[in-house]
Design an enzyme around this catalytic site. Structure first.
Site, PDB file in Angstrom:
ATOM      1  N   LEU A 138       0.864  -1.184   0.000  1.00 40.41           N
ATOM      2  CA  LEU A 138       0.000   0.000   0.000  1.00 40.41           C
ATOM      3  C   LEU A 138       0.900   1.234   0.000  1.00 40.41           C
ATOM      4  O   LEU A 138       1.776   1.342   0.848  1.00 40.41           O
ATOM      5  CB  LEU A 138      -0.789  -0.029   1.314  1.00 40.41           C
ATOM      6  CG  LEU A 138      -2.046   0.807   1.433  1.00 40.41           C
ATOM      7  CD1 LEU A 138      -3.131   0.271   0.516  1.00 40.41           C
ATOM      8  CD2 LEU A 138      -2.541   0.769   2.878  1.00 40.41           C
ATOM      9  N   HIS A 139       0.724   2.131  -0.964  1.00 42.77           N
ATOM     10  CA  HIS A 139       1.525   3.354  -0.890  1.00 42.77           C
ATOM     11  C   HIS A 139       0.855   4.566  -1.521  1.00 42.77           C
ATOM     12  O   HIS A 139       1.370   5.679  -1.409  1.00 42.77           O
ATOM     13  CB  HIS A 139       2.895   3.142  -1.546  1.00 42.77           C
ATOM     14  CG  HIS A 139       2.852   3.154  -3.049  1.00 42.77           C
ATOM     15  ND1 HIS A 139       2.466   2.067  -3.774  1.00 42.77           N
ATOM     16  CD2 HIS A 139       3.133   4.131  -3.944  1.00 42.77           C
ATOM     17  CE1 HIS A 139       2.509   2.365  -5.065  1.00 42.77           C
ATOM     18  NE2 HIS A 139       2.904   3.615  -5.202  1.00 42.77           N
ATOM     19  N   ARG A 140      -0.284   4.398  -2.191  1.00 38.81           N
ATOM     20  CA  ARG A 140      -0.916   5.543  -2.859  1.00 38.81           C
ATOM     21  C   ARG A 140      -1.357   6.582  -1.843  1.00 38.81           C
ATOM     22  O   ARG A 140      -1.966   6.223  -0.821  1.00 38.81           O
ATOM     23  CB  ARG A 140      -2.147   5.084  -3.637  1.00 38.81           C
ATOM     24  CG  ARG A 140      -1.831   4.154  -4.751  1.00 38.81           C
ATOM     25  CD  ARG A 140      -1.404   4.919  -5.972  1.00 38.81           C
ATOM     26  NE  ARG A 140      -0.851   3.986  -6.926  1.00 38.81           N
ATOM     27  CZ  ARG A 140      -0.087   4.336  -7.944  1.00 38.81           C
ATOM     28  NH1 ARG A 140       0.224   5.584  -8.140  1.00 38.81           N
ATOM     29  NH2 ARG A 140       0.371   3.430  -8.766  1.00 38.81           N
ATOM     30  N   ARG A 156       6.278   6.127   2.910  1.00 40.32           N
ATOM     31  CA  ARG A 156       5.089   6.983   3.084  1.00 40.32           C
ATOM     32  C   ARG A 156       4.080   6.306   4.020  1.00 40.32           C
ATOM     33  O   ARG A 156       3.539   6.930   4.922  1.00 40.32           O
ATOM     34  CB  ARG A 156       4.427   7.211   1.716  1.00 40.32           C
ATOM     35  CG  ARG A 156       3.115   7.959   1.773  1.00 40.32           C
ATOM     36  CD  ARG A 156       2.351   7.786   0.479  1.00 40.32           C
ATOM     37  NE  ARG A 156       2.815   8.621  -0.622  1.00 40.32           N
ATOM     38  CZ  ARG A 156       2.590   9.937  -0.724  1.00 40.32           C
ATOM     39  NH1 ARG A 156       1.922  10.567   0.207  1.00 40.32           N
ATOM     40  NH2 ARG A 156       3.025  10.601  -1.754  1.00 40.32           N
ATOM     41  N   ASP A 216      -2.212  -1.542  -4.057  1.00 41.94           N
ATOM     42  CA  ASP A 216      -2.645  -0.369  -4.831  1.00 41.94           C
ATOM     43  C   ASP A 216      -1.545   0.040  -5.810  1.00 41.94           C
ATOM     44  O   ASP A 216      -1.638   1.085  -6.448  1.00 41.94           O
ATOM     45  CB  ASP A 216      -3.048   0.796  -3.914  1.00 41.94           C
ATOM     46  CG  ASP A 216      -1.910   1.273  -3.015  1.00 41.94           C
ATOM     47  OD1 ASP A 216      -0.770   0.767  -3.130  1.00 41.94           O
ATOM     48  OD2 ASP A 216      -2.162   2.171  -2.182  1.00 41.94           O
TER      49      ASP A 216
END
Ligand code: UD1
Length: 357
Positions: free
Chosen positions: A200-202, A237, A278
């Protein structure tokens, strides 16, 4: 002899650049490249380890721009790239994908009338709230050659009125890479048993507390329900946001680990029962490795995977994530035919060579 400037900056670009760099090397001097690293990604695990592992030539320039707001980050890159382009003569600038580094490279070159070659052109989510969508649309529109990885991308470009001569269906360099590196990745397995791989990073997932907590809650439930490990390599992030909410998985089966290297990722894919992500790249790499994927986004640019039933869109909706997991876990997907024949890098290099001749 012709020389191009390759612009990279973020993790997925290093992976894509590896395939092209190796193809350029095989030309033995007919075409050469200098690599410019914007410094968008700078942690060893996000940057240098990819250069080492994938044997990518060291950048000639590193702008070390680091992190920042979109405007400030892109502006620093523009300034640095322009200085290099004013100093040295290049026959073209090669950019990859849809990051701020892509846009900065394309814009700096186009303003100086240096031809831009865009690898991964024509992808569209049709969601202008994504910074990547803005980057890719603008980059395509200042590019001279548009290397489309899929037929859908070709059609998207046609709809936008590009000259047919600019559009090249090249296939996807990430497919080339999976074919090349998968056999080498077997020694890099991060876990011995099978597991679910999640990433997950968006920004729209990590920076939105409600979406983040829905996804984490779904992952906790999956780890418990299927009595399976979840391997979750954490992007910096995401790490920041998990620390802010002091996130602790509800079960030790949900394992948070440092970002994986490329070969570790391919090895993890081979051992995985399912992928939840994502990421754009991982959706494809899952399929190339024979795994299905639950997409933690409302839409995807890789629509072929959804049409084939190899991926399902679940957004950040816990029920949809659980339903998609139930449908796709341990399922073998349709082997995709959509991403070329594994020689995208050679096709791209030949077009660039002919263009610059
Ligand atoms: C960028 C791309 C995205 C791509 C992703 C791959 C844009 C707009 N987005 O998103 O399309 O999928 O790269 O990872 O260009 N950070 C570190 N160390 C690093 C890099 C980042 O700690 O080496 C942290 C910083 O807190 C930074 C945050 O991660 O503010 C976001 O990094 P940034 O490069 O702005 O965007 P990504 O989310 O990585």
């Amino acid at each position: 002899m012709h020389k191009i400037l390759t612009i990279v900056g973020a993790r997925p670009q290093f992976i894509k650049a590896a395939a092209i760099s190796h193809a350029i090397r095989d030309l033995h001097g007919e075409l050469t490249e200098d690599i410019l690293h914007t410094g968008q990604h700078y942690d060893d695990a996000m940057s240098a380890q990819f250069f080492r592992e994938l044997d990518i030539p060291q950048p000639c320039y590193n702008l070390s721009v680091g992190s920042g707001n979109h405007g400030a980050q892109t502006a620093l890159m523009l300034k640095g790239i322009e200085e290099v382009l004013l100093k040295e003569h290049y026959d073209g600038v090669l950019v990859y994908g849809d990051t701020n580094s892509t846009l900065a490279g394309a814009l700096a070159a186009a303003k100086l009338h240096v031809p831009v070659f865009h690898v991964e052109a024509g992808l569209r989510s049709y969601n202008r709230e994504m910074p990547e969508e803005v980057n890719r649309v603008l980059t395509d529109h200042v590019s001279s050659l548009l290397f489309a990885p899929t037929e859908t991308a070709v059609q998207n470009l046609r709809k936008e009125g590009f000259d047919e001569k600019q559009i090249v269906f090249s296939g996807d360099v990430m497919f080339d890479n999976v074919l090349h590196y998968s056999p080498l990745s077997t020694l890099h397995s991060p876990l011995s048993t099978s597991f679910i791989l999640a990433t997950l990073h968006r920004d729209f997932n990590t920076d939105n507390p409600e979406r983040l907590s829905n996804i984490l809650s779904a992952l906790n439930t999956i780890a418990e329900r299927y009595d399976t490990k979840i391997l979750f390599p954490v992007h910096p992030r995401t790490k920041k946001h998990l620390q802010e909410i002091n996130f602790q998985p509800s079960t030790s089966k949900f394992q948070l680990v440092e970002p994986l290297s490329y070969l570790e990722t391919l090895a993890a894919l081979q051992k995985s029962r399912l992928v939840l992500t994502d990421s754009g790249g991982l959706q494809k790499e899952a399929n190339f490795s024979g795994k299905c994927c639950v997409v933690l986004r409302p839409e995807t640019e890789w629509v072929e995977l959804v049409k084939d039933g190899s991926a399902m869109l679940a957004d950040a909706d816990k029920n949809r994530i659980l339903e998609a997991t139930q449908k796709l876990i341990d399922k073998t997907p349709v082997r995709t035919q959509h991403f070329g024949d594994g020689h995208a890098a050679n096709i791209i290099i030949n077009y660039i060579k002919n263009f610059t001749d």
